[in-house]
Design a protein around this motif. Sequence first.
Motif, PDB file in Angstrom:
ATOM      1  N   HIS A 164       0.897  -1.299   0.075  1.00  0.00           N
ATOM      2  CA  HIS A 164      -0.113   0.034   0.128  1.00  0.00           C
ATOM      3  C   HIS A 164       0.701   1.359   0.001  1.00  0.00           C
ATOM      4  CE1 HIS A 164      -3.179   2.702   0.795  1.00  0.00           C
ATOM      5  NE2 HIS A 164      -4.110   1.960   0.552  1.00  0.00           N
ATOM      6  N   GLU A 166       0.406   4.149   0.806  1.00  0.00           N
ATOM      7  CA  GLU A 166      -0.020   5.245   1.861  1.00  0.00           C
ATOM      8  C   GLU A 166       0.246   4.674   3.183  1.00  0.00           C
ATOM      9  OE1 GLU A 166      -0.578   8.342   1.287  1.00  0.00           O
ATOM     10  OE2 GLU A 166      -1.040   8.409  -0.724  1.00  0.00           O
ATOM     11  N   ASN A 167       0.292   3.058   3.333  1.00  0.00           N
ATOM     12  CA  ASN A 167       0.448   2.658   4.505  1.00  0.00           C
ATOM     13  C   ASN A 167       1.372   1.238   4.622  1.00  0.00           C
ATOM     14  OD1 ASN A 167       0.280   2.220   7.335  1.00  0.00           O
ATOM     15  ND2 ASN A 167      -1.713   1.462   7.252  1.00  0.00           N
ATOM     16  N   ARG A 184       2.121   2.910  15.864  1.00  0.00           N
ATOM     17  CA  ARG A 184       1.034   3.164  14.887  1.00  0.00           C
ATOM     18  C   ARG A 184       1.191   4.675  14.639  1.00  0.00           C
ATOM     19  NH1 ARG A 184      -4.212   1.495  12.649  1.00  0.00           N
ATOM     20  NH2 ARG A 184      -5.509   3.181  12.433  1.00  0.00           N
ATOM     21  N   TRP A 185       1.790   4.967  13.539  1.00  0.00           N
ATOM     22  CA  TRP A 185       1.412   6.571  13.094  1.00  0.00           C
ATOM     23  C   TRP A 185       1.260   6.845  11.909  1.00  0.00           C
ATOM     24  CZ3 TRP A 185       6.249   9.806  11.915  1.00  0.00           C
ATOM     25  CH2 TRP A 185       6.973   9.160  11.257  1.00  0.00           C
ATOM     26  N   TYR A 186       0.956   8.109  11.588  1.00  0.00           N
ATOM     27  CA  TYR A 186       0.353   8.234  10.249  1.00  0.00           C
ATOM     28  C   TYR A 186       1.254   9.193   9.443  1.00  0.00           C
ATOM     29  CZ  TYR A 186      -3.511   6.950  13.103  1.00  0.00           C
ATOM     30  OH  TYR A 186      -4.441   6.138  13.951  1.00  0.00           O
ATOM     31  N   HIS A 187       2.681   9.218   9.458  1.00  0.00           N
ATOM     32  CA  HIS A 187       3.315  10.076   8.615  1.00  0.00           C
ATOM     33  C   HIS A 187       4.523   9.149   8.075  1.00  0.00           C
ATOM     34  CE1 HIS A 187       1.119  12.911  10.914  1.00  0.00           C
ATOM     35  NE2 HIS A 187       1.435  13.886   9.820  1.00  0.00           N
ATOM     36  N   GLU A 190       5.461  10.538   4.559  1.00  0.00           N
ATOM     37  CA  GLU A 190       5.512  12.015   4.376  1.00  0.00           C
ATOM     38  C   GLU A 190       6.689  12.317   3.858  1.00  0.00           C
ATOM     39  OE1 GLU A 190       2.577  12.980   5.109  1.00  0.00           O
ATOM     40  OE2 GLU A 190       2.588  15.373   5.574  1.00  0.00           O
TER      41      GLU A 190
ATOM     42  N   ARG C 339     -10.354   1.804   2.504  1.00  0.00           N
ATOM     43  CA  ARG C 339      -9.413   1.805   1.557  1.00  0.00           C
ATOM     44  C   ARG C 339      -8.595   2.893   1.460  1.00  0.00           C
ATOM     45  NH1 ARG C 339     -12.042  -0.217  -3.848  1.00  0.00           N
ATOM     46  NH2 ARG C 339      -9.884   0.045  -4.528  1.00  0.00           N
ATOM     47  N   GLU C 341      -6.258   4.427   3.048  1.00  0.00           N
ATOM     48  CA  GLU C 341      -5.404   4.391   4.371  1.00  0.00           C
ATOM     49  C   GLU C 341      -4.806   5.543   4.712  1.00  0.00           C
ATOM     50  OE1 GLU C 341      -3.059   1.042   4.932  1.00  0.00           O
ATOM     51  OE2 GLU C 341      -4.463  -0.326   3.642  1.00  0.00           O
ATOM     52  N   GLU C 342      -4.603   6.644   3.752  1.00  0.00           N
ATOM     53  CA  GLU C 342      -4.161   7.822   4.186  1.00  0.00           C
ATOM     54  C   GLU C 342      -5.028   8.671   5.115  1.00  0.00           C
ATOM     55  OE1 GLU C 342      -4.846   6.826   1.283  1.00  0.00           O
ATOM     56  OE2 GLU C 342      -5.314   8.337  -0.182  1.00  0.00           O
ATOM     57  N   ALA C 344      -6.384   8.275   8.281  1.00  0.00           N
ATOM     58  CA  ALA C 344      -6.302   7.768   9.583  1.00  0.00           C
ATOM     59  C   ALA C 344      -6.011   6.489   9.585  1.00  0.00           C
ATOM     60  CB  ALA C 344      -7.365   8.317  10.517  1.00  0.00           C
ATOM     61  N   GLY C 345      -5.227   5.851   8.576  1.00  0.00           N
ATOM     62  CA  GLY C 345      -5.089   4.183   8.435  1.00  0.00           C
ATOM     63  C   GLY C 345      -6.265   3.619   8.084  1.00  0.00           C
ATOM     64  N   ALA C 347      -9.557   3.905   9.215  1.00  0.00           N
ATOM     65  CA  ALA C 347     -10.405   3.969  10.456  1.00  0.00           C
ATOM     66  C   ALA C 347     -10.433   4.718  11.642  1.00  0.00           C
ATOM     67  CB  ALA C 347     -11.014   2.582  10.675  1.00  0.00           C
ATOM     68  N   LYS C 461      -4.231  13.689   3.801  1.00  0.00           N
ATOM     69  CA  LYS C 461      -3.995  13.148   4.778  1.00  0.00           C
ATOM     70  C   LYS C 461      -4.804  13.356   5.965  1.00  0.00           C
ATOM     71  CE  LYS C 461       0.341  11.943   6.172  1.00  0.00           C
ATOM     72  NZ  LYS C 461       0.207  10.531   6.146  1.00  0.00           N
ATOM     73  N   TYR C 463      -4.831  12.395  10.253  1.00  0.00           N
ATOM     74  CA  TYR C 463      -4.416  11.694  11.505  1.00  0.00           C
ATOM     75  C   TYR C 463      -4.793  12.231  12.654  1.00  0.00           C
ATOM     76  CZ  TYR C 463      -0.987  15.517  11.666  1.00  0.00           C
ATOM     77  OH  TYR C 463      -0.496  16.917  11.580  1.00  0.00           O
ATOM     78  N   PRO C 464      -4.758  11.556  13.542  1.00  0.00           N
ATOM     79  CA  PRO C 464      -5.011  11.846  15.208  1.00  0.00           C
ATOM     80  C   PRO C 464      -4.019  12.591  15.795  1.00  0.00           C
ATOM     81  CG  PRO C 464      -4.813   9.810  15.190  1.00  0.00           C
ATOM     82  CD  PRO C 464      -4.671   9.988  13.679  1.00  0.00           C
TER      83      PRO C 464
END
Lengths: 298, 154, 656
Positions: A164, A166-167, A184-187, A190, C339, C341-342, C344-345, C347, C461, C463-464
């Motif tokens: 994936h 993005e992830n 678990r992080w979201y960047h 980036e 689907r 995923e950018e 917040a992953g 969900a 994007k 994100y929390p």
Amino acid sequence: MKKIAYFPGCSLAGMDAEYDEASRLAARELGIELVEVEDWNCCGATSGHSTDKELSVMLPGRTLGTVEKMGLDTVTAACAACFSRLVTAQEILKEDKEMASRLMPELGISSPDAVKVLSLLRVIADIPKDEIAGKIKVRLEGLKPACYYGCLIARPSGLVGEEHPENPMAMDNLMSLTGAEPVRWYHKTECCGAALSLSRTDIVLAMNAKLIKMARDAGANCIVTTCPLCFTNLDLRQPQARKVVNETAPPMPAFYFSEILALALGIPRKKLGFDKHTIDVGPLLDHVLGASAGKGGE
Amino acid sequence: MSKAEEKEKTENAEKHEWEPKIVGFLCRWCSYAGADLAGSSRIEYPPNVRVIRVPCSGRVNPLHVLRAFRKGADAVLVAGCHPGDCHYSEGNYYARRRLDVLKELLEFIGIEPERFRLEWCSASEARRFADVITEVTGQVKKLGPLNPKENKNG
Amino acid sequence: MPRIGVFICHCGINIEKTVDTAKVAEAARSFPGVVFAADYKYMCSDPGQNMILDAIREYNLDRIVVGACSPSLHEPTFQACVAKADLNPYFFEMANLREQVSWVTHDREMATEKAIQAVRMAVAKAGKSEPLASQSLPITKKALVIGGGISGIQAALDIAEAGFPVILVEREPSIGGRMAQLDKTFPTLDCSACILTPKMVEAARNPNITIHTYAEVENVAGFIGNFEVTIRKKARSIDMSKCTGCGVCYEKCPVKVPNKFEEGTGERKAIYVPFPQAVPNKPVIDREVCLHFTKGKCGICAKMCPAEAVVYNQEDEVITEKVGAIIVATGFDLFDTKRYEEYAGGAHPDMITSLQFERLINASGPTQGKLRRPSDGKEPETIVFIQCVGSRDDKMGRPYCSRICCMYTAKQTILVREKFPNARIFVFFMDIRTAGKNYEEFCRRAIEDYNAEYIRGRVSKIYPSGDKLIVEGSDTILGRPVEIAADLVVLAAGAEARADAKDLARMLGIQTDQYNFFSEAHAKLRPVETMTGGIFLAGACQFPRDIPDCVASASASAAKALALFGKPELASLPTVAKVDESRCSGCMACLSVCPYSAVTMEEVKNKSGGIREVARVNPGVCQGCGACAAACNAGVIDLLGYTNEQIACQVDAALL
């Protein structure tokens, strides 16, 4: 031992020698011999590929041809930019039939697919989990890495073998095998600011301050990467970035993924070039390796 | 020679290049409709296929295919609905069984397997239809005429 | 020797542009049997058709070939035309010079050559054509409607009001569909339930409508006017004749699971009525989770029920019905926003879909209409709506516009504003598409009167961070990045085909498009018919549609079914299989391949007086697939309209 052609590229041959060393050692422990590409040349990243399309194919193309001549079927690069150039050249040769017919004979390439190009991360991630787990000698409990992939390992999607864009999870899964607990992080993907580091340092410092803050907020105690440029921006530039945002929290150590892997595979800490890091990794490693009862540490 | 003249010359050369004759049996529900959609989508493909509309790929008797080869076809295509999608529930399965056997026979009598294609192409697969025709035409061009010397009308 | 007339259509410039039609007509004059050939600008026009009729009279023509568009468009037009001149419609042949020649070939010389070939083949086939006739078949004047949402309900009501019986099959425990899940409707802000519920009740009360809920169509056999459908009525575990709908059973049920009707925002019991206005308003036991079925314990509902209506050992009931027309109204699924995923992953509790929003703001929803953050129950102060999540995104395989999201997002911003006068409401959009009566005005109101802040750009994007969701996007009008700390994010999930649409299409023998939406027979001129006679489409199973469009298409499909029922009888397909009984050896190869059991073995007497068995085709049942003709080793069965001889002539003509 499985032999895979290895393209170090300029970073790993110079400023990021510690990545090179750790990668070779870790791969060897995992039963892979990285055979350096003979007489390799620049991969064409940055200036090469943005100025001349043909040159951008010929530079990595020569490597592909050499690997074929060496009789190996797979080539890997640890540097994300080198990897990206190799994959892209291969793709252009597949798409642009005219260019392919002109350049391939000269480069010694029999078919654009003759050699498989994989990132070093993918080479290791493709080893069965159990096999890796069986070779882990030092459990890195207490290490909480934020796995940072940057832009070129997971993109363009469809070409690079990561699930994936993005992830991506390959590095996270590897880190978990060592006993570390990736956060678990979201960047993960980036931008690090890349080569703007020189021309617009202000932008890069702001981006890196944010990346490190996000990693810290997610509970990470280090950041792990696959790319020399990302590493430089996160490690070398961190003291400057801290000043920009008046950071008071302790600095965040940065690692290459193969350094962490090498440690877990039992390579002594001294053999790895941690002294080359700008941010002191000593306290964190003391903490983590101490926790594993000194085994394999110093 | 000016560029325009040069272009014309190569174009003329291309025009006089040998053009294969391909007979296509298309099922009216899926593949014929897919061919129509290629038209309404204005997707260009080589003009070498001569289409015979049949209700179902299961209607195609191997003898029809053999007749086409005997009369000078350089390739034959039978195209129907994807397995499971047959308008008559199972006609394409019969087609597959019959024509797979035929394919072996064709090889046996010396007709290259590339000259006979059984394809599934739905009413929405305009691009796929055009690609199949392009591919078959290209392959057959490489192979050359089926019977270069023989009298085609014999 | 037949006397064939050939007519080549220019189709304005559509054909003429790449095909030299005069040259094609000229070439046709030399084909065997052709006594007249001409080209004309529009063959399908009145003057064009008159030209054919005049030529038939003047030249005594008995076979007509028209080279024009695809036969799927105008074959019936020209068949009707030649019938006016008392020629059998099957003496007409068509060469497809537009869709399969001029539109796909740019080189004029090559296109003209291909067109000449196509006409030569059509002439060859016409030369061997025989007069074909239909038989008359009875019509079962009863309709099946699959799907009990607003489209299915509307279609059923329209047919029932015309006096014909309708069977309405719905797989959920209640009719109502997606519309029952909505709070308000655009552009009038009518309460969705308030305008839907009366229709649901009307459908239930109409004596011509039989509703089967918690039921699925399992098999469809037959053909237009004469379908036989098998319906599985899943065991409800309730005796519907005894149940009074009092509700005691589900009050006491100890099992709680997420309620599908509430899109997972609320819970239901194992015995449940999906929503308060359900029709029928009687419960059903979910055997997957009910303790009586999973553990063999519990029996509280049965004990509590004063009417003794709970029947644990009830079994599925399989019924068959004969119908003449089928209306497919199975609706749509929501794009799976995970689907992305950018975001917040994929969900986060405070990131909800547009349909979950409808439930959370609905007075009869799980929060009684109080919009709160799912994570901590806090009142949201900043709400971000993101449009085109799973629409207009090629990467997700959804390049199409879902058509409803712009409007429902505008509606949702108004609903939020009515509850929270001080909230900040942002909408990220790509384009605002508000083509509909009073739609644009409605959206302007959301922006100007209700102060929704519209930002043109995509969100890259989410994100929390702390208790907020950070939304990063771009404002492409101001040309700068945007970052918003949101309390609640609403994703305008696109509409997609039902996950099992393909299975239903196979069962019905109808086509789907590349997204698995059901295909209409013609995009413009036959928008509610399928390629299969007697099967019509209504609502969003065909493509994303809003409520007014669903209702319109439902009424249109009902009109098509009624047009069928208005006929005294049906003309059977003339292009059926035919056995030359004198040569049939009775091997029965044809019998085994016929999907319609149209072939039977009959005893016939030889001239010598002996008796033998031969195959015979029932022309009323035969659907003309030709499988038998291909299977017959002796070539004794032929398919009229596509005879072996005709195909052979086409092959020969193709290769001249």
